[in-house]
Design a protein around this motif. Sequence first.
Motif, short mmCIF file in Angstrom:
data_model
loop_
_atom_site.label_atom_id
_atom_site.label_comp_id
_atom_site.label_asym_id
_atom_site.label_seq_id
_atom_site.Cartn_x
_atom_site.Cartn_y
_atom_site.Cartn_z
N ALA A 119 0.92 -1.18 0.03
CA ALA A 119 -0.02 0.04 0.06
C ALA A 119 1.10 1.34 0.02
O ALA A 119 0.57 2.19 -0.75
N ARG A 120 1.99 1.21 0.88
CA ARG A 120 2.94 2.44 0.91
C ARG A 120 3.48 2.63 -0.40
O ARG A 120 3.74 3.85 -0.93
N PHE A 121 3.99 1.47 -1.14
CA PHE A 121 4.60 1.59 -2.44
C PHE A 121 3.66 2.34 -3.44
O PHE A 121 4.06 3.27 -4.08
N LEU A 122 2.36 2.02 -3.39
CA LEU A 122 1.48 2.70 -4.32
C LEU A 122 1.25 4.09 -4.05
O LEU A 122 1.45 5.17 -4.92
N THR A 123 1.22 4.50 -2.60
CA THR A 123 0.72 5.87 -2.44
C THR A 123 2.10 6.59 -2.63
O THR A 123 1.98 7.80 -3.09
N GLU A 124 3.22 5.98 -2.40
CA GLU A 124 4.51 6.73 -2.87
C GLU A 124 4.83 6.94 -4.30
O GLU A 124 4.88 8.29 -4.55
N ILE A 125 4.44 5.81 -5.09
CA ILE A 125 4.63 6.17 -6.64
C ILE A 125 3.63 7.04 -7.12
O ILE A 125 3.90 8.01 -7.87
N LEU A 126 2.38 6.96 -6.62
CA LEU A 126 1.33 7.89 -6.97
C LEU A 126 1.20 9.17 -6.43
O LEU A 126 0.49 10.15 -6.91
N GLY A 127 1.82 9.43 -5.39
CA GLY A 127 1.93 10.62 -4.68
C GLY A 127 0.68 10.82 -3.84
O GLY A 127 0.24 12.33 -4.01
N LEU A 128 0.47 10.03 -3.26
CA LEU A 128 -0.80 9.86 -2.42
C LEU A 128 -0.69 9.94 -0.89
O LEU A 128 0.48 9.73 -0.66
N PRO A 129 -1.77 10.34 -0.16
CA PRO A 129 -1.58 10.24 1.27
C PRO A 129 -1.21 8.84 1.69
O PRO A 129 -1.52 7.80 1.19
N GLU A 130 -0.66 8.85 3.10
CA GLU A 130 -0.28 7.51 3.65
C GLU A 130 -1.67 6.67 3.57
O GLU A 130 -2.85 7.00 3.71
N PRO A 131 -1.48 5.29 3.52
CA PRO A 131 -2.43 4.42 3.46
C PRO A 131 -3.26 4.14 4.77
O PRO A 131 -2.46 4.77 5.83
#
Length: 136
Positions: A28-40
């Motif tokens: 989940a963190r991988f995705l949020t970091e790549i897409l520039g989203l808030p923490e899961p």
Amino acid sequence: MIAQAKGETVPVELNHTIVNATDKTASARFLTEILGLPEPVPYGPFMTVPLAHDLTLDYYETPAPITSQHYAFKVTEEDFDAVLARVVDRGLTYWADPYHREAGRINTNDGGRGFYFEDPDGHNLEVLTRSYGAAV
């Protein structure tokens, strides 16, 4: 039953989907970091990644073998450049095509831009700026 006239959209929205992972927090963190989203956000047995329109990807940790799935994310032209830069900065391989034949390239399907890369569990992730069929 929902009636639909030709050319109309159906008033049904996808609310959430479960993404199997070997490590739900890391994925989940991988995705949020790549897409520039808030923490899961944790929710029950899941780590959730909130997206637009109240959609969440709910990461679920499982010891079972992971079957690769495909998830596509539509972003703005400006965000596309930032997402691609984060993929490149991490040294991740990316492809212009879903079959992973054109490494290190992006596509220009339907007048937009797009590329594919894999998450830690081998899910095939796609980033695109225009929906398929948008140029038609």
